[in-house]
Design an enzyme around this catalytic site. Structure first.
Site, PDB file in Angstrom:
ATOM      1  N   TYR A  77       0.812  -1.219   0.000  1.00 41.96           N
ATOM      2  CA  TYR A  77       0.000   0.000   0.000  1.00 41.96           C
ATOM      3  C   TYR A  77       0.850   1.276   0.000  1.00 41.96           C
ATOM      4  O   TYR A  77       0.353   2.342   0.380  1.00 41.96           O
ATOM      5  CB  TYR A  77      -0.963  -0.009   1.188  1.00 41.96           C
ATOM      6  N   HIS A  85      -9.744  -6.408  -1.943  1.00 43.51           N
ATOM      7  CA  HIS A  85      -8.925  -5.493  -2.736  1.00 43.51           C
ATOM      8  C   HIS A  85      -8.978  -5.955  -4.182  1.00 43.51           C
ATOM      9  O   HIS A  85      -9.035  -7.152  -4.448  1.00 43.51           O
ATOM     10  CB  HIS A  85      -7.456  -5.528  -2.271  1.00 43.51           C
TER      11      HIS A  85
HETATM   12  P1  DAT Z   1      -9.991   0.579  -3.296  1.00 36.08           P
HETATM   13  O1  DAT Z   1      -9.668  -0.510  -2.297  1.00 36.08           O
HETATM   14  O2  DAT Z   1     -11.444   0.599  -3.659  1.00 36.08           O
HETATM   15  O3  DAT Z   1      -9.087   0.544  -4.514  1.00 36.08           O
HETATM   16  P2  DAT Z   1      -8.435   2.898  -2.408  1.00 36.08           P
HETATM   17  O4  DAT Z   1      -7.349   2.405  -3.305  1.00 36.08           O
HETATM   18  O5  DAT Z   1      -8.868   4.310  -2.564  1.00 36.08           O
HETATM   19  O6  DAT Z   1      -9.754   1.976  -2.556  1.00 36.08           O
HETATM   20  O7  DAT Z   1      -8.015   2.699  -0.881  1.00 36.08           O
HETATM   21  C1  DAT Z   1      -7.352   1.514  -0.478  1.00 36.08           C
HETATM   22  C2  DAT Z   1      -7.948   1.044   0.822  1.00 36.08           C
HETATM   23  O8  DAT Z   1      -7.690   2.021   1.845  1.00 36.08           O
HETATM   24  C3  DAT Z   1      -9.469   0.878   0.814  1.00 36.08           C
HETATM   25  O9  DAT Z   1      -9.886  -0.357   0.284  1.00 36.08           O
HETATM   26  C4  DAT Z   1      -9.788   1.011   2.274  1.00 36.08           C
HETATM   27  C5  DAT Z   1      -8.787   2.053   2.763  1.00 36.08           C
HETATM   28  N1  DAT Z   1      -9.406   3.394   2.719  1.00 36.08           N
HETATM   29  C6  DAT Z   1      -9.630   4.164   1.632  1.00 36.08           C
HETATM   30  N2  DAT Z   1     -10.211   5.322   1.954  1.00 36.08           N
HETATM   31  C7  DAT Z   1     -10.356   5.296   3.306  1.00 36.08           C
HETATM   32  C8  DAT Z   1     -10.889   6.199   4.272  1.00 36.08           C
HETATM   33  N3  DAT Z   1     -11.398   7.382   3.912  1.00 36.08           N
HETATM   34  N4  DAT Z   1     -10.874   5.812   5.567  1.00 36.08           N
HETATM   35  C9  DAT Z   1     -10.351   4.621   5.963  1.00 36.08           C
HETATM   36  N5  DAT Z   1      -9.818   3.727   5.102  1.00 36.08           N
HETATM   37  C10 DAT Z   1      -9.838   4.058   3.804  1.00 36.08           C
HETATM   38 MG    MG Z   2      -7.097   0.937  -4.752  1.00 32.79          MG
END
Ligand code: DAT
Ligand code: MG
Length: 140
Positions: free
Chosen positions: A51, A117
């Site tokens: 991540y 994921h």
């Molecule tokens: P996705 O998993 O839909 O690709 P992302 O890449 O924007 O979403 O974020 C990765 C992960 O991080 C997501 O599955 C959960 C966590 N996350 C994202 N936005 C968040 C938030 N506002 N608060 C807490 N966790 C969050």
């Molecule tokens: Mg993502």
């Protein structure tokens, strides 16, 4: 378009509730095939590395802790337009916004503990697959 591969994780909130089979059924019913799979407990190094793109986000620490909080199932999925198809089957990041019938609408507990994921594009998919799998572990 042809066959494509994407990377998937069944997250700790889902392994804890013993719903990995239900999630895999949704992926299979949506036209995707599991061509590699293993159950692992992520190290801090793996969770932070995987991540790394989110390391400046305010939720980064919480995200890494959550991903290390229990076993996960890492998978390679194959199918037509697999990257986009998997995102459709998963639903929106926040389960409150996820379309009916999607994995996150049915199973996710919160925006952070959202069960799955999936890679967000073909280039990311290649990198994420290589992060967890060697070529000989993928059997199409
Ligand atoms: P996705 O998993 O839909 O690709 P992302 O890449 O924007 O979403 O974020 C990765 C992960 O991080 C997501 O599955 C959960 C966590 N996350 C994202 N936005 C968040 C938030 N506002 N608060 C807490 N966790 C969050
Ligand atoms: Mg993502």
């Amino acid at each position: 378009m042809g066959l494509e591969r994407t990377f998937s994780i069944i997250k700790p909130d889902a392994t804890r509730r013993n719903i990995t089979g239900k999630i895999i059924s949704k992926l299979e019913e949506g036209g995707l095939r599991v061509v590699a799979s293993k159950r692992i407990h992520m190290s801090q190094e793996q969770a932070e590395g995987f991540y790394a793109v989110h390391k400046e986000r305010p939720f980064f620490g919480e995200l890494v802790e959550f991903m290390m909080s229990g076993p996960v199932v890492v998978q390679v999925l194959e199918g037509e337009n697999a990257v986009a198809r998997n995102r459709e089957i998963m639903g929106a990041t926040n389960p409150a916004d996820a379309a009916e019938g999607t994995i996150r609408a049915e199973f996710a507990e919160s925006i952070g503990e959202n069960s799955v994921h999936g890679s967000d594009g073909p280039d990311t998919a290649k990198d994420e697959i290589a992060f967890f799998f060697s070529d000989d572990e993928i059997v199409g």
